[in-house]
Every structure is written in C-alpha cells, then in structure tokens.
Design an enzyme around this catalytic site. Structure first.
Site, short mmCIF file in Angstrom:
data_model
loop_
_atom_site.label_atom_id
_atom_site.label_comp_id
_atom_site.label_asym_id
_atom_site.label_seq_id
_atom_site.Cartn_x
_atom_site.Cartn_y
_atom_site.Cartn_z
CB SER A 186 55.50 19.34 7.37
OG SER A 186 55.88 20.00 8.58
N GLY A 221 58.11 24.32 12.46
CA GLY A 221 58.52 23.46 13.56
C GLY A 221 57.91 22.07 13.57
CE LYS A 303 60.46 19.48 -0.20
NZ LYS A 303 59.44 19.00 0.73
#
Length: 352
Positions: A186, A221, A303
């Site tokens: 991510s 994180g 999303k």
C-alpha cells in the site's frame, strides 16, 4: 484515416467509467462527441469534431479515470507488418515536428504481448521520423510528443500529448519499485499519489520535515512509513499493530484507537486515510476533518462498488465538498496501484 478527438488510457475494466466521465465533461463544456470503448481494452476514444477544444476543456489533471490523455490524430488499420513506417509518415505528413516519440500499448492482457514490438518499432521509427523532419533531433519538452499506440500488429493509433498536459510515463503508468523496508504494498499507492496529484514544487512545499500528520487506519504502517520518510511526524491511528521498524524512525506515535472516532488535540498539517469502508462513510468522515479545521491537506481513498462507479464517484466527491462546508481544492485519480478505488487529494487553501 484521420481522427479527431481524444485517446485516453485507463485501468482495464474501467472503460465504461472513463467513457461516462469523458461524455459528461464534454457535454458540460458544450462540445459534442461520443465515446468509443471496448471492455477490458485499457483505453477509450472520445470522438468529436473539435479535438483541440476537447483537449483544452478536459485537462488530464481534472480527469479521474484517465491515466493518460492525448489528442487523437489518426487510426491506421490493416497496415503491412513489413512496412509500418511508411503509413505512419504519410498520416503525419502535414504536421509540424514533434518533440519526442513514445511507442506504447494499452495496459491490458490482450495488449501486453505487444511490448516487444513497441520497443523494436520505436527504435526503427525514431530515425525515420527525424529524417523527414517530423521529429526533433533531440527530445524537446516544449513541443507536443508523438504517441504511437499499438492495438495489434497491423492496427495502431497516432496521438499527440503536450508535456504540460500529459503523463510523463509511457501508457501513463509510473514504474515505482517497492522499497525493501516498506511495511506493505500500500506504500506504493501513497507514493504514486504524491507524484501524480502534486507537482514537484507542491511536494517540496507541502511535505516539509517537521510537519505533523495523522494516518487513519494505519496498520501495518505503509502510508505512515511514506510520510515519515519525508520527515513528517505521524500519529498512526489503528487498533491493529504496526511493523516494528516503522516505530523505530522516532517520528511515529502509534495510538490504538478507531480512525472513525479519533480526533487530534490540535490542528495538523496532513491527514491520510486508506481505510476499507463504504465510500460515502469515508467521504463524510474526511469532510469532518476539514469542517473542523483539523488538517490543511489530505489524501484518502474511496473504495468503489462493482456497479455504477462513475455515479458513486460523483456522489461521494459532491458529498465530501458539501459536508466540508468550506472551499476546497480537489484532485482525484484512479492510480495504477489502486484497484476498485480512487485516490483523492484535498487542500483547504489554493495551491496555484
């Protein structure tokens, strides 16, 4: 065959969303035209009589589902694989010299086998274009670039894009490499967002060491790690654990709280959020941060559902701006590292 309109690349499967966006934005600009799209092709053509006006009225920065936006010049079908160069030069005969050549293909399963042909054809076409003065001797970003989009071995599109209003990456895809210390993939989403939604000057001004940020839904994180690499001090909000080395930076405070309910004790510079939740709920929560003055800048993901994704996108962005109850500068894009989502940058101050 000469063509007039736009050529835009997108994530395969999102052609209907891009077609709907282009159609709606062109109609709002009172520029007639129609979208031509094929599911899973990775691109959309928007055809109309006013290609130059369309290119000006629909800048890439304002488009959400387009990775790249180009002005369509010609479509060549049934060309001889033994001589692709001659028809390309013939189609461009009356054009001024271009500042660079990009030979590419859409990012789709059907087009990926064309990667080798794109490289070899580019190497052959470049000197041929220079010989007939259709390409400058050295790359020149002051001039439009010529894009050759291979759809098949005997089928291609010719288009132009000016560096001021086009992605600098082939096919509009930034080839970012995942850092070995990144806590998750991510991290690439936020890194791409910073490169795509902000220019170099904005990154330098808005991401200064010592600025303070919050990452809502931070675990494990990835986004917190990216902000800390820029020298920001981050409050990571999540009941889940962070990777230990994220905390080792000395710039991160992990607070085990719910990102939908936590609030900062004082205003921050940044808020980022990649929580998996209904997009309207996220939009409402993000608006609260700006309405209450808890941050100046934010990057967050929405999303999207499986159907009516353009409608949901418009609804959520309108909801966000309305609920924020203050003027905001807004940019949104479906990034290469996004999937069924879009990434939004918002600022409570005008940046340019």
């Amino acid at each position: 065959m000469p063509s007039n309109g736009l050529l835009c690349y997108c994530r395969a499967g999102f052609e209907p969303e891009l077609a709907a966006e282009l159609s709606e934005r062109a109609a709002a600009a009172e520029l007639p035209g129609y979208a031509k799209a094929e599911r899973l092709s990775g691109y959309v053509q928007f055809l109309g009589e006013h290609g130059h006006a369309l290119a000006q009225a629909l800048p890439l920065r304002d488009l959400i589902f387009a990775r790249q936006k180009l002005r369509l010049l010609a479509e060549l079908r049934g060309i001889d694989p033994k001589d692709r160069i001659t028809p390309v030069i013939a189609a461009l005969f009356e054009h001024a010299a271009f500042g660079a050549l990009v030979v590419e293909h859409p990012d789709s399963d059907a087009s990926k086998p064309l990667a080798g042909l794109a490289r070899s054809f580019g190497n052959a076409l470049r000197p041929a274009l220079r010989k007939v003065k259709l390409l400058t001797a050295q790359d020149d970003d002051r001039l439009p670039h010529l894009h050759v989009c291979l759809l098949d071995g005997d089928h291609l599109l010719l288009a132009s894009g000016h560096p001021r209003d086009a992605s600098p990456w082939p096919s509009g895809i930034p080839r970012l490499k995942l850092h070995a210390d990144a806590p998750s993939r991510s991290a690439l989403k936020l890194e791409e967002a910073l490169f795509t939604l902000l220019d170099a000057d904005e990154r330098a001004r808005l991401l200064q060491p010592g600025m303070r940020a919050a990452d809502l839904g931070a675990a494990p994180g990835g986004w917190t790690w990216v902000l800390a690499r820029h020298g920001l001090r981050v409050q990571a909000i999540d009941n889940g654990p962070l990777r230990p080395h994220v905390l080792d930076t000395g710039l991160v405070e992990h607070l085990r709280e719910d990102g939908f309910h936590w609030r900062p004790s004082q205003p921050l510079d940044w808020m980022v959020c990649d929580m998996v939740e209904q997009p309207r709920r996220v939009a409402t929560r993000m608006a609260e941060w700006f309405r209450e003055g808890w941050c100046r800048y934010a990057i967050f993901n929405l999303k999207l559902p499986m159907k009516k994704r353009w409608d949901e996108t418009r609804l959520c962005l309108d909801l966000f701006q309305r609920e924020a109850q203050r003027p905001l500068q807004l940019r949104a894009r479906q990034l290469y590292h996004d999937r069924e989502e879009i990434t939004v940058f918002a600022a409570s101050e005008r940046l340019r």
